[in-house]
Design a protein around this motif. Structure first.
Motif, PDB file in Angstrom:
ATOM      1  N   THR A  67      86.552  39.026  53.830  1.00  0.00           N
ATOM      2  CA  THR A  67      85.896  37.862  53.235  1.00  0.00           C
ATOM      3  C   THR A  67      84.480  38.231  52.821  1.00  0.00           C
ATOM      4  N   ARG A  68      84.008  37.620  51.749  1.00  0.00           N
ATOM      5  CA  ARG A  68      82.609  37.692  51.374  1.00  0.00           C
ATOM      6  C   ARG A  68      82.113  36.270  51.099  1.00  0.00           C
ATOM      7  N   ILE A  69      80.799  36.072  51.292  1.00  0.00           N
ATOM      8  CA  ILE A  69      80.214  34.734  51.186  1.00  0.00           C
ATOM      9  C   ILE A  69      79.146  34.704  50.110  1.00  0.00           C
ATOM     10  N   THR A  70      79.196  33.657  49.290  1.00  0.00           N
ATOM     11  CA  THR A  70      78.164  33.381  48.292  1.00  0.00           C
ATOM     12  C   THR A  70      77.399  32.134  48.707  1.00  0.00           C
ATOM     13  N   LEU A  71      76.111  32.277  48.934  1.00  0.00           N
ATOM     14  CA  LEU A  71      75.240  31.134  49.226  1.00  0.00           C
ATOM     15  C   LEU A  71      74.481  30.767  47.951  1.00  0.00           C
ATOM     16  N   ILE A  72      74.395  29.477  47.660  1.00  0.00           N
ATOM     17  CA  ILE A  72      73.747  29.026  46.434  1.00  0.00           C
ATOM     18  C   ILE A  72      72.588  28.095  46.781  1.00  0.00           C
ATOM     19  N   ASN A  73      71.389  28.595  46.562  1.00  0.00           N
ATOM     20  CA  ASN A  73      70.183  27.786  46.723  1.00  0.00           C
ATOM     21  C   ASN A  73      70.048  26.931  45.467  1.00  0.00           C
ATOM     22  N   ASN A  74      70.479  25.691  45.588  1.00  0.00           N
ATOM     23  CA  ASN A  74      70.583  24.804  44.432  1.00  0.00           C
ATOM     24  C   ASN A  74      69.394  23.842  44.390  1.00  0.00           C
ATOM     25  N   GLY A  75      68.191  24.404  44.272  1.00  0.00           N
ATOM     26  CA  GLY A  75      66.994  23.575  44.223  1.00  0.00           C
ATOM     27  C   GLY A  75      66.497  23.178  45.592  1.00  0.00           C
ATOM     28  N   CYS A  76      66.557  24.096  46.561  1.00  0.00           N
ATOM     29  CA  CYS A  76      66.131  23.795  47.937  1.00  0.00           C
ATOM     30  C   CYS A  76      64.626  23.976  48.115  1.00  0.00           C
ATOM     31  N   CYS A  77      64.126  23.388  49.182  1.00  0.00           N
ATOM     32  CA  CYS A  77      62.705  23.517  49.524  1.00  0.00           C
ATOM     33  C   CYS A  77      62.426  24.921  50.079  1.00  0.00           C
ATOM     34  N   LEU A  97      73.389  35.832  47.074  1.00  0.00           N
ATOM     35  CA  LEU A  97      72.516  34.669  47.218  1.00  0.00           C
ATOM     36  C   LEU A  97      72.021  34.301  45.825  1.00  0.00           C
ATOM     37  N   LEU A  98      72.513  33.194  45.310  1.00  0.00           N
ATOM     38  CA  LEU A  98      72.110  32.727  43.983  1.00  0.00           C
ATOM     39  C   LEU A  98      70.980  31.716  44.155  1.00  0.00           C
ATOM     40  N   HIS A  99      69.927  31.888  43.379  1.00  0.00           N
ATOM     41  CA  HIS A  99      68.748  31.027  43.502  1.00  0.00           C
ATOM     42  C   HIS A  99      68.510  30.267  42.201  1.00  0.00           C
ATOM     43  N   PHE A 100      68.429  28.942  42.318  1.00  0.00           N
ATOM     44  CA  PHE A 100      68.101  28.089  41.180  1.00  0.00           C
ATOM     45  C   PHE A 100      66.941  27.185  41.573  1.00  0.00           C
ATOM     46  N   ASP A 101      65.909  27.181  40.758  1.00  0.00           N
ATOM     47  CA  ASP A 101      64.713  26.394  41.073  1.00  0.00           C
ATOM     48  C   ASP A 101      64.999  24.897  41.061  1.00  0.00           C
ATOM     49  N   THR A 102      65.916  24.465  40.200  1.00  0.00           N
ATOM     50  CA  THR A 102      66.259  23.048  40.107  1.00  0.00           C
ATOM     51  C   THR A 102      67.737  22.860  40.427  1.00  0.00           C
ATOM     52  N   ASN A 103      68.099  21.657  40.801  1.00  0.00           N
ATOM     53  CA  ASN A 103      69.468  21.323  41.154  1.00  0.00           C
ATOM     54  C   ASN A 103      70.360  21.350  39.914  1.00  0.00           C
TER      55      ASN A 103
END
Length: 349
Positions: A67-77, A97-103
């Motif tokens: 298994t592999r895991i993708t975490l998505i920072n979807n506009g978090c603090c 780890l995908l990072h998005f500044d806004t949701n």
């Protein structure tokens, strides 16, 4: 001629990444976790980081080695973003780890995490799910027992059989003569789900019986929710090409996830036992107790890139399944008669 020679000299040798495989052939199951916690000060979010920590720690302890895991920072603090960054550095299984500044919205975030990968099974989960040991093997065994399955949840609920995206599942079971009522193994799991959403969902016999498919290889509950569910990757490629226009909405979940699975004629199922909990936005002592007693998963998983293939059904067959579903499960008088034939005497089910 001199100019051409000059350009040839700008690239020396062969790119070492060329002709290299993108990932280990053994990795076949990906878990995608979209996370939206914009702050930890507002009342709704004040315990969200602790809930998220419980979720991810339980996930890390219970996934198998392939298994592999993708975490998505979807506009978090900042606090949440820092935690996710540190976790991705420490845990090898978290390879994205995908990072998005806004949701981006829940559906768009999920699609960003799914469409760029090539695992055959993809679990999508909200960030407030507490996983139990053996959830993955239980889910994968349902795919093994029912090769036509396209969507399987480790959380069974008894009130989803009327969902319109379960019509292909009912039609399949009707013609296979495989629809049965089975005893609820973990009624406490249903009660905890009710508590997490703040609603009285399971009345009377719905705390005692599930409407199921059963064959020689196993049994599974008809239909499921999608706050946590494992899907065949091809289901996501059958959805709309354009991005979702809403941040979070059940109609968008239906359009991009539920409907494609049903229109392909794939089954929508859940494990018979309960293997995860919906926590909501508050931490309770029992959640920490479950995490404390989780064992680290050491298994390799049920499949090794040999997931049984499902057969895409024709438009006419899927349409006929929809008619059967409306006739037998939506129309109350016929449903009551049909359920009595299956052995359910409680007319309120």
């Amino acid at each position: 001629m001199c100019i051409l020679k000059l350009f040839r000299k700008l690239r020396q040798g062969k790119n070492p990444a060329k002709d290299t495989a993108t990932a280990s052939n053994d990795i076949y199951h990906r878990v995608v976790v979209p996370i939206y916690i914009p702050n930890i000060t507002e009342d709704y979010f004040k315990e969200a980081l602790e809930v998220l920590t419980l979720c991810l720690e339980s996930l890390l302890r219970t996934v198998h080695k392939n298994t592999r895991i993708t975490l998505i920072n979807n506009g978090c603090c900042l606090e949440v973003a820092t935690y996710l960054k540190q976790l991705s550095k420490e845990q090898e299984v978290v390879d994205q780890l995908l990072h998005f500044d806004t949701n981006l919205g829940k559906v768009n975030a999920i699609r960003a995490g799914v469409l760029a990968n090539n695992e055959v099974l993809v679990t999508i989960t909200d960030a407030d799910v507490l996983f139990k040991n053996d959830w993955q093997s239980a889910v994968e065994n349902v795919f093994n027992a029912f090769p036509q399955a396209g969507m399987v949840s480790p959380v069974p609920v008894s009130n989803m059989f009327k969902h319109k995206a379960a019509s292909s599942t009912f039609g399949y079971g009707f013609f296979k003569n495989s629809i049965k009522f089975k005893k609820v193994i973990d009624p406490d799991g249903l009660k905890k789900f009710e508590e997490s959403v703040g609603a009285n969902l399971f009345k009377g016999k719905r705390l005692e019986q599930f409407l199921c498919l059963e064959n020689k290889k196993g049994a599974a509950v008809i239909s499921c929710g999608h706050f946590v569910a494992t899907l065949r990757a091809e289901v996501f490629f059958e959805g709309p090409n354009e991005p979702s226009s809403l941040l979070i909405d059940s109609k968008e979940d239906f359009k991009y996830i539920d409907k494609p699975n049903n229109e392909m004629g794939y089954l929508r199922l859940a494990t018979l036992n309960n293997y995860a909990y919906h926590m909501g936005n508050r931490v309770a002592p029992w959640m920490k107790d479950i995490l404390l007693h989780l064992q680290q998963e050491e298994a390799d998983g049920v499949f090794k890139n040999n997931l049984p293939k499902a057969t895409k059904q024709s438009f006419w067959k899927v349409s006929f399944y929809k008619t059967l579903h409306r006739l037998f499960l939506i129309r109350t008088p016929i449903r009551k008669r049909y359920f009595r034939k299956l052995g359910m005497k409680d007319s309120s089910y």
